[in-house]
Motif scaffolding. Structure first.
Motif, PDB file in Angstrom:
ATOM      1  N   GLU A  90       0.831  -1.193   0.000  1.00  0.00           N
ATOM      2  CA  GLU A  90       0.000   0.000   0.000  1.00  0.00           C
ATOM      3  C   GLU A  90       0.865   1.242   0.000  1.00  0.00           C
ATOM      4  O   GLU A  90       2.043   1.195   0.359  1.00  0.00           O
ATOM      5  CB  GLU A  90      -0.911  -0.009   1.224  1.00  0.00           C
ATOM      6  N   PHE A  91       0.272   2.370  -0.413  1.00  0.00           N
ATOM      7  CA  PHE A  91       0.990   3.636  -0.376  1.00  0.00           C
ATOM      8  C   PHE A  91       1.295   3.995   1.072  1.00  0.00           C
ATOM      9  O   PHE A  91       0.488   3.785   1.963  1.00  0.00           O
ATOM     10  CB  PHE A  91       0.151   4.756  -1.005  1.00  0.00           C
ATOM     11  N   ARG A  92       2.498   4.545   1.298  1.00  0.00           N
ATOM     12  CA  ARG A  92       2.852   5.035   2.626  1.00  0.00           C
ATOM     13  C   ARG A  92       3.163   6.520   2.510  1.00  0.00           C
ATOM     14  O   ARG A  92       3.723   6.986   1.521  1.00  0.00           O
ATOM     15  CB  ARG A  92       4.028   4.257   3.219  1.00  0.00           C
ATOM     16  N   ILE A  93       2.793   7.264   3.531  1.00  0.00           N
ATOM     17  CA  ILE A  93       3.009   8.707   3.580  1.00  0.00           C
ATOM     18  C   ILE A  93       4.486   8.961   3.834  1.00  0.00           C
ATOM     19  O   ILE A  93       5.091   8.339   4.709  1.00  0.00           O
ATOM     20  CB  ILE A  93       2.147   9.336   4.685  1.00  0.00           C
ATOM     21  N   LEU A  94       5.076   9.894   3.085  1.00  0.00           N
ATOM     22  CA  LEU A  94       6.491  10.219   3.248  1.00  0.00           C
ATOM     23  C   LEU A  94       6.661  11.456   4.124  1.00  0.00           C
ATOM     24  O   LEU A  94       5.929  12.440   3.993  1.00  0.00           O
ATOM     25  CB  LEU A  94       7.154  10.466   1.895  1.00  0.00           C
ATOM     26  N   SER A  95       7.667  11.409   4.996  1.00  0.00           N
ATOM     27  CA  SER A  95       8.058  12.568   5.800  1.00  0.00           C
ATOM     28  C   SER A  95       8.935  13.470   4.934  1.00  0.00           C
ATOM     29  O   SER A  95       9.324  13.100   3.823  1.00  0.00           O
ATOM     30  CB  SER A  95       8.842  12.113   7.028  1.00  0.00           C
ATOM     31  N   GLY A  96       9.279  14.627   5.449  1.00  0.00           N
ATOM     32  CA  GLY A  96      10.157  15.541   4.712  1.00  0.00           C
ATOM     33  C   GLY A  96      11.465  14.893   4.299  1.00  0.00           C
ATOM     34  O   GLY A  96      11.887  15.006   3.142  1.00  0.00           O
ATOM     35  N   ASP A  97      12.128  14.214   5.228  1.00  0.00           N
ATOM     36  CA  ASP A  97      13.387  13.535   4.902  1.00  0.00           C
ATOM     37  C   ASP A  97      13.178  12.442   3.871  1.00  0.00           C
ATOM     38  O   ASP A  97      14.001  12.246   2.969  1.00  0.00           O
ATOM     39  CB  ASP A  97      14.031  12.939   6.162  1.00  0.00           C
ATOM     40  N   ASP A  98      12.050  11.719   3.983  1.00  0.00           N
ATOM     41  CA  ASP A  98      11.737  10.675   3.007  1.00  0.00           C
ATOM     42  C   ASP A  98      11.521  11.268   1.612  1.00  0.00           C
ATOM     43  O   ASP A  98      11.920  10.683   0.608  1.00  0.00           O
ATOM     44  CB  ASP A  98      10.477   9.901   3.413  1.00  0.00           C
ATOM     45  N   ILE A  99      10.869  12.425   1.560  1.00  0.00           N
ATOM     46  CA  ILE A  99      10.617  13.085   0.272  1.00  0.00           C
ATOM     47  C   ILE A  99      11.940  13.459  -0.389  1.00  0.00           C
ATOM     48  O   ILE A  99      12.140  13.211  -1.583  1.00  0.00           O
ATOM     49  CB  ILE A  99       9.719  14.326   0.446  1.00  0.00           C
ATOM     50  N   LEU A 100      12.837  14.048   0.395  1.00  0.00           N
ATOM     51  CA  LEU A 100      14.159  14.388  -0.154  1.00  0.00           C
ATOM     52  C   LEU A 100      14.863  13.152  -0.694  1.00  0.00           C
ATOM     53  O   LEU A 100      15.410  13.168  -1.804  1.00  0.00           O
ATOM     54  CB  LEU A 100      15.027  15.051   0.911  1.00  0.00           C
ATOM     55  N   ALA A 101      14.835  12.071   0.052  1.00  0.00           N
ATOM     56  CA  ALA A 101      15.491  10.836  -0.379  1.00  0.00           C
ATOM     57  C   ALA A 101      14.815  10.253  -1.620  1.00  0.00           C
ATOM     58  O   ALA A 101      15.484   9.714  -2.508  1.00  0.00           O
ATOM     59  CB  ALA A 101      15.492   9.816   0.753  1.00  0.00           C
ATOM     60  N   ALA A 102      13.500  10.368  -1.698  1.00  0.00           N
ATOM     61  CA  ALA A 102      12.753   9.776  -2.805  1.00  0.00           C
ATOM     62  C   ALA A 102      12.898  10.550  -4.109  1.00  0.00           C
ATOM     63  O   ALA A 102      12.829   9.967  -5.189  1.00  0.00           O
ATOM     64  CB  ALA A 102      11.275   9.673  -2.440  1.00  0.00           C
ATOM     65  N   LEU A 103      13.103  11.876  -4.028  1.00  0.00           N
ATOM     66  CA  LEU A 103      13.096  12.698  -5.243  1.00  0.00           C
ATOM     67  C   LEU A 103      14.464  13.218  -5.689  1.00  0.00           C
ATOM     68  O   LEU A 103      14.674  13.418  -6.885  1.00  0.00           O
ATOM     69  CB  LEU A 103      12.148  13.889  -5.064  1.00  0.00           C
ATOM     70  N   THR A 104      15.369  13.469  -4.772  1.00  0.00           N
ATOM     71  CA  THR A 104      16.629  14.112  -5.130  1.00  0.00           C
ATOM     72  C   THR A 104      17.404  13.287  -6.161  1.00  0.00           C
ATOM     73  O   THR A 104      17.652  12.096  -5.961  1.00  0.00           O
ATOM     74  CB  THR A 104      17.503  14.345  -3.883  1.00  0.00           C
ATOM     75  N   ASP A 105      17.750  13.964  -7.264  1.00  0.00           N
ATOM     76  CA  ASP A 105      18.495  13.361  -8.372  1.00  0.00           C
ATOM     77  C   ASP A 105      17.774  12.168  -8.983  1.00  0.00           C
ATOM     78  O   ASP A 105      18.400  11.211  -9.444  1.00  0.00           O
ATOM     79  CB  ASP A 105      19.920  12.983  -7.934  1.00  0.00           C
ATOM     80  N   ARG A 106      16.446  12.240  -9.017  1.00  0.00           N
ATOM     81  CA  ARG A 106      15.628  11.180  -9.609  1.00  0.00           C
ATOM     82  C   ARG A 106      14.792  11.754 -10.737  1.00  0.00           C
ATOM     83  O   ARG A 106      14.618  12.963 -10.865  1.00  0.00           O
ATOM     84  CB  ARG A 106      14.703  10.544  -8.562  1.00  0.00           C
ATOM     85  N   LYS A 107      14.241  10.853 -11.537  1.00  0.00           N
ATOM     86  CA  LYS A 107      13.383  11.223 -12.660  1.00  0.00           C
ATOM     87  C   LYS A 107      12.110  10.402 -12.576  1.00  0.00           C
ATOM     88  O   LYS A 107      12.152   9.198 -12.319  1.00  0.00           O
ATOM     89  CB  LYS A 107      14.104  10.949 -13.982  1.00  0.00           C
ATOM     90  N   LEU A 108      10.967  11.066 -12.786  1.00  0.00           N
ATOM     91  CA  LEU A 108       9.675  10.405 -12.797  1.00  0.00           C
ATOM     92  C   LEU A 108       9.037  10.529 -14.173  1.00  0.00           C
ATOM     93  O   LEU A 108       9.207  11.537 -14.857  1.00  0.00           O
ATOM     94  CB  LEU A 108       8.725  11.038 -11.773  1.00  0.00           C
ATOM     95  N   ALA A 109       8.287   9.513 -14.562  1.00  0.00           N
ATOM     96  CA  ALA A 109       7.480   9.539 -15.777  1.00  0.00           C
ATOM     97  C   ALA A 109       6.017   9.545 -15.359  1.00  0.00           C
ATOM     98  O   ALA A 109       5.624   8.828 -14.421  1.00  0.00           O
ATOM     99  CB  ALA A 109       7.773   8.328 -16.645  1.00  0.00           C
ATOM    100  N   TYR A 110       5.221  10.358 -16.061  1.00  0.00           N
ATOM    101  CA  TYR A 110       3.803  10.488 -15.754  1.00  0.00           C
ATOM    102  C   TYR A 110       2.971   9.951 -16.911  1.00  0.00           C
ATOM    103  O   TYR A 110       3.464   9.830 -18.034  1.00  0.00           O
ATOM    104  CB  TYR A 110       3.435  11.957 -15.511  1.00  0.00           C
ATOM    105  N   GLU A 111       1.701   9.689 -16.619  1.00  0.00           N
ATOM    106  CA  GLU A 111       0.782   9.253 -17.663  1.00  0.00           C
ATOM    107  C   GLU A 111       0.761  10.296 -18.779  1.00  0.00           C
ATOM    108  O   GLU A 111       0.781  11.498 -18.513  1.00  0.00           O
ATOM    109  CB  GLU A 111      -0.622   9.094 -17.068  1.00  0.00           C
ATOM    110  N   GLY A 112       0.764   9.853 -19.998  1.00  0.00           N
ATOM    111  CA  GLY A 112       0.751  10.776 -21.127  1.00  0.00           C
ATOM    112  C   GLY A 112       2.135  11.083 -21.667  1.00  0.00           C
ATOM    113  O   GLY A 112       2.274  11.822 -22.634  1.00  0.00           O
ATOM    114  N   GLY A 113       3.192  10.565 -21.013  1.00  0.00           N
ATOM    115  CA  GLY A 113       4.540  10.718 -21.540  1.00  0.00           C
ATOM    116  C   GLY A 113       5.382  11.836 -20.951  1.00  0.00           C
ATOM    117  O   GLY A 113       6.542  11.976 -21.307  1.00  0.00           O
TER     118      GLY A 113
END
Length: 110
Positions: free
Chosen positions: A19-42
């Motif tokens: 299941e989805f888990r809520i991210l804390s501020g530190d988790d958000i930084l770890a999850a997004l920094t220097d990463r790339k996401l793809a979204y629906e529609g390209g």
């Protein structure tokens, strides 16, 4: 068969879907920094450690991102209004939840 059922009974939720888990501020930084996401529609979006973010959909757009408290926030010139989102994660999927409850899912691109 009976032994297998007993093992499952002793480990509740072991086969339950993640299941989805809520991210804390530190988790958000770890999850997004220097990463790339793809979204629906390209569309794609990168999140640099310099706190610049680049969104690509029918052309590039560059903004600034930050973590404020336990939310992801971004601003996209020429606007100077920051929009903030709660963030959840399930495996390789990052979910942005807007103030009005709108959902946007992005998947990591390697």
């Amino acid at each position: 068969m009976r032994r297998f059922a007993l093992i499952l009974a002793l480990v509740p939720g072991s086969l339950a879907a993640e299941e989805f888990r809520i991210l804390s501020g530190d988790d958000i930084l770890a999850a997004l920094t220097d990463r790339k996401l793809a979204y629906e529609g390209g569309a794609t979006q990168t999140f640099e450690s310099s706190m610049q973010t680049h969104y690509f959909s029918n052309g590039p757009s560059t903004g600034t991102w930050a973590v404020r408290g336990d939310q992801y926030c971004s601003v996209w010139p020429p606007s100077d209004i920051w929009a903030c989102y709660n963030i959840e994660q399930k495996g390789d999927v990052i979910r942005f939840i807007g103030a009005g409850g709108d959902l946007t899912d992005g998947t990591y691109v390697e």
